[in-house]
Design a protein around this motif. Sequence first.
Motif, PDB file in Angstrom:
ATOM      1  N   GLY A 137       9.202  33.515  -2.326  1.00 40.96           N
ATOM      2  CA  GLY A 137       9.819  32.746  -3.728  1.00 40.96           C
ATOM      3  C   GLY A 137      10.162  31.561  -2.735  1.00 40.96           C
ATOM      4  N   GLY A 138      10.432  30.625  -4.406  1.00 38.88           N
ATOM      5  CA  GLY A 138      11.577  29.516  -4.158  1.00 38.88           C
ATOM      6  C   GLY A 138      11.648  28.370  -4.796  1.00 38.88           C
ATOM      7  N   LYS A 139      12.019  27.074  -4.504  1.00 38.26           N
ATOM      8  CA  LYS A 139      11.825  26.455  -5.631  1.00 38.26           C
ATOM      9  C   LYS A 139      11.757  24.960  -4.391  1.00 38.26           C
ATOM     10  N   ILE A 140      10.811  24.107  -5.519  1.00 35.62           N
ATOM     11  CA  ILE A 140      10.243  22.997  -4.428  1.00 35.62           C
ATOM     12  C   ILE A 140      11.151  21.707  -5.650  1.00 35.62           C
ATOM     13  N   VAL A 141      11.440  20.595  -4.635  1.00 34.48           N
ATOM     14  CA  VAL A 141      11.977  19.294  -5.992  1.00 34.48           C
ATOM     15  C   VAL A 141      11.269  18.071  -5.003  1.00 34.48           C
ATOM     16  N   ALA A 142      10.370  16.857  -5.281  1.00 31.24           N
ATOM     17  CA  ALA A 142       9.975  16.500  -4.710  1.00 31.24           C
ATOM     18  C   ALA A 142       9.810  14.847  -5.776  1.00 31.24           C
ATOM     19  N   ASN A 160       5.744  32.720  -6.729  1.00 25.80           N
ATOM     20  CA  ASN A 160       6.864  32.534  -7.257  1.00 25.80           C
ATOM     21  C   ASN A 160       8.192  31.057  -6.801  1.00 25.80           C
ATOM     22  N   ILE A 161       6.896  30.258  -6.491  1.00 25.36           N
ATOM     23  CA  ILE A 161       7.970  28.924  -5.923  1.00 25.36           C
ATOM     24  C   ILE A 161       7.720  28.148  -7.502  1.00 25.36           C
ATOM     25  N   THR A 162       8.790  27.591  -7.897  1.00 23.28           N
ATOM     26  CA  THR A 162       8.761  26.510  -9.051  1.00 23.28           C
ATOM     27  C   THR A 162       8.847  25.150  -8.385  1.00 23.28           C
ATOM     28  N   THR A 163       7.680  24.558  -9.060  1.00 20.75           N
ATOM     29  CA  THR A 163       7.971  22.829  -8.663  1.00 20.75           C
ATOM     30  C   THR A 163       8.460  21.657  -9.385  1.00 20.75           C
ATOM     31  N   HIS A 164       8.608  21.275  -9.462  1.00 25.59           N
ATOM     32  CA  HIS A 164       9.588  20.008 -10.000  1.00 25.59           C
ATOM     33  C   HIS A 164       9.676  18.607  -9.592  1.00 25.59           C
ATOM     34  N   ALA A 165       9.524  17.241 -10.056  1.00 25.41           N
ATOM     35  CA  ALA A 165       9.505  16.119 -10.019  1.00 25.41           C
ATOM     36  C   ALA A 165      11.129  15.907 -10.225  1.00 25.41           C
ATOM     37  N   VAL A 166      11.783  15.299  -9.926  1.00 29.21           N
ATOM     38  CA  VAL A 166      12.439  14.091 -10.052  1.00 29.21           C
ATOM     39  C   VAL A 166      12.782  12.754  -9.488  1.00 29.21           C
ATOM     40  N   LEU A 167      12.665  11.795 -10.951  1.00 27.76           N
ATOM     41  CA  LEU A 167      12.109  10.493 -10.570  1.00 27.76           C
ATOM     42  C   LEU A 167      13.376   9.472 -10.932  1.00 27.76           C
ATOM     43  N   PRO A 168      13.179   8.606  -9.976  1.00 28.05           N
ATOM     44  CA  PRO A 168      14.854   7.756  -9.800  1.00 28.05           C
ATOM     45  C   PRO A 168      13.769   6.132 -10.338  1.00 28.05           C
ATOM     46  N   GLY A 169      15.497   6.126 -11.198  1.00 23.73           N
ATOM     47  CA  GLY A 169      15.164   4.892 -11.198  1.00 23.73           C
ATOM     48  C   GLY A 169      15.801   3.557 -10.295  1.00 23.73           C
ATOM     49  N   ILE A 170      16.261   2.887 -10.614  1.00 23.34           N
ATOM     50  CA  ILE A 170      17.257   2.007  -9.461  1.00 23.34           C
ATOM     51  C   ILE A 170      18.621   1.850  -9.111  1.00 23.34           C
ATOM     52  N   VAL A 171      18.643   2.839  -7.947  1.00 22.17           N
ATOM     53  CA  VAL A 171      19.287   3.006  -7.319  1.00 22.17           C
ATOM     54  C   VAL A 171      19.924   3.027  -5.843  1.00 22.17           C
ATOM     55  N   HIS A 172      21.018   2.124  -5.460  1.00 20.74           N
ATOM     56  CA  HIS A 172      21.906   1.351  -4.672  1.00 20.74           C
ATOM     57  C   HIS A 172      21.755   2.500  -3.412  1.00 20.74           C
ATOM     58  N   ASP A 204      18.577  24.972  -9.309  1.00 21.41           N
ATOM     59  CA  ASP A 204      20.039  25.970 -10.062  1.00 21.41           C
ATOM     60  C   ASP A 204      19.599  26.505 -12.026  1.00 21.41           C
ATOM     61  N   GLY A 205      18.652  25.790 -12.348  1.00 19.95           N
ATOM     62  CA  GLY A 205      17.888  26.361 -13.686  1.00 19.95           C
ATOM     63  C   GLY A 205      17.285  27.022 -13.634  1.00 19.95           C
ATOM     64  N   ASP A 206      17.032  27.511 -14.897  1.00 18.70           N
ATOM     65  CA  ASP A 206      15.929  28.691 -14.815  1.00 18.70           C
ATOM     66  C   ASP A 206      14.827  28.635 -14.346  1.00 18.70           C
ATOM     67  N   ASP A 207      13.668  29.722 -13.856  1.00 20.11           N
ATOM     68  CA  ASP A 207      12.892  30.209 -12.976  1.00 20.11           C
ATOM     69  C   ASP A 207      11.659  29.695 -13.946  1.00 20.11           C
ATOM     70  N   SER A 208      12.296  29.922 -15.875  1.00 18.11           N
ATOM     71  CA  SER A 208      10.661  29.688 -16.568  1.00 18.11           C
ATOM     72  C   SER A 208      10.773  28.387 -16.831  1.00 18.11           C
ATOM     73  N   LEU A 209      11.091  27.382 -16.242  1.00 19.06           N
ATOM     74  CA  LEU A 209      11.839  25.484 -16.213  1.00 19.06           C
ATOM     75  C   LEU A 209      10.071  25.287 -15.149  1.00 19.06           C
ATOM     76  N   ASN A 210       9.040  24.923 -14.886  1.00 19.96           N
ATOM     77  CA  ASN A 210       7.937  24.661 -14.690  1.00 19.96           C
ATOM     78  C   ASN A 210       7.255  23.523 -14.119  1.00 19.96           C
ATOM     79  N   GLY A 211       6.732  22.634 -13.404  1.00 23.38           N
ATOM     80  CA  GLY A 211       5.850  21.749 -13.237  1.00 23.38           C
ATOM     81  C   GLY A 211       6.682  20.541 -14.096  1.00 23.38           C
ATOM     82  N   GLU A 212       7.777  20.741 -13.873  1.00 26.28           N
ATOM     83  CA  GLU A 212       8.982  19.646 -14.686  1.00 26.28           C
ATOM     84  C   GLU A 212       8.878  18.119 -13.891  1.00 26.28           C
TER      85      GLU A 212
END
Length: 261
Positions: A137-142, A160-172, A204-212
């Motif tokens: 298992g593991g975690k994927i963040v894209a 047993n892999i959780t996947t999430h997205a980080v959506l950046p605003g304007i970052v310098h 580092d989050g709880d594995d119950s969080l997924n697809g967020e």
Amino acid sequence: MPSERVAIVTGASSGMGLALSRDLVNRGWKVAMADINPNVELSKELGDKAEFFKCNVADYDSQAEMFQKAWDKFGRIDALCANAGIVDRSSVYILDHRGSNKIPPKPDLSCTDIDYKGVVYGTQLAIHFMRKNKTPGGKIVATVLNFIRAVSRVLKIKENITTHAVLPGIVHTNIIPQAMIDAVSSEALTPVSSIVSAYNRFLDGDDSLNGEALECAADKQMFVPRPEYLNGGISKRACTVWDPLFKMYHHELSELPDAIP
Ligand SMILES: NC(=O)c1ccc[n+]([C@@H]2O[C@H](COP(=O)([O-])OP(=O)(O)OC[C@H]3O[C@@H](n4cnc5c(N)ncnc54)[C@H](O)[C@@H]3O)[C@@H](O)[C@H]2O)c1
């Protein structure tokens, strides 16, 4: 256990990937830093907790070689932070082609190849290697939302892999022209530290969080709501996995509790 965790960070030589790699190393992770452009100074600075691997994420074989080398070096892969990306290089509006009778040139879709296909390639490779972890298992963040949401439930159940997205605003960072940064009021800029902290909430989050998905806008991080089914049960039926079709493509049933048999 957490102190030994290993992350692959793509696009690690600059901007968000660089800040994330540095932060992960400071927090006890080992990091495989993958980028098409080496940042030798940075990998030296991070010492033996990080190793740089030259890799073009748009090329499956290049990513596969990088994953294999990272696995051989560290013996486990707990997280993939699929961050590498560029801005679009072509103009679908072809405004400078007005008045021409010639067929316009083929668009340059490198942005799709890197920012999207690169994440799909990385996800498949992460599945392969995360299966071999001592605790599979593991975690994927894209940084792409819909693909991550689409695969999240099956990957959690089967791998047993959780996947999430980080959506950046304007970052310098280097990707944004200085003139655009100058044109934006400072309160509309998102600090790189907010992006790093969003990654960490998922890693580092709880594995119950997924697809967020966390939208990072200035100093705020907001979970992106899931869209409603606009025509109720009829729309839902069209979006629910029909297991015979799933089996036709994937050669086993989905195991999703709400799949239609
Ligand atoms: N900066 C922003 O405002 C912003 C906003 C929205 C999304 N993003 C996305 O965030 C991610 C990080 O961007 P950043 O702002 O840190 O930019 P950056 O240019 O500072 O860093 C991107 C890194 O990706 C690497 N890279 C590019 N093509 C690659 C390839 N084919 N293979 C491997 N590595 C490659 C670059 O060499 C660079 O080191 C990107 O996916 C970008 O599209 C950025």
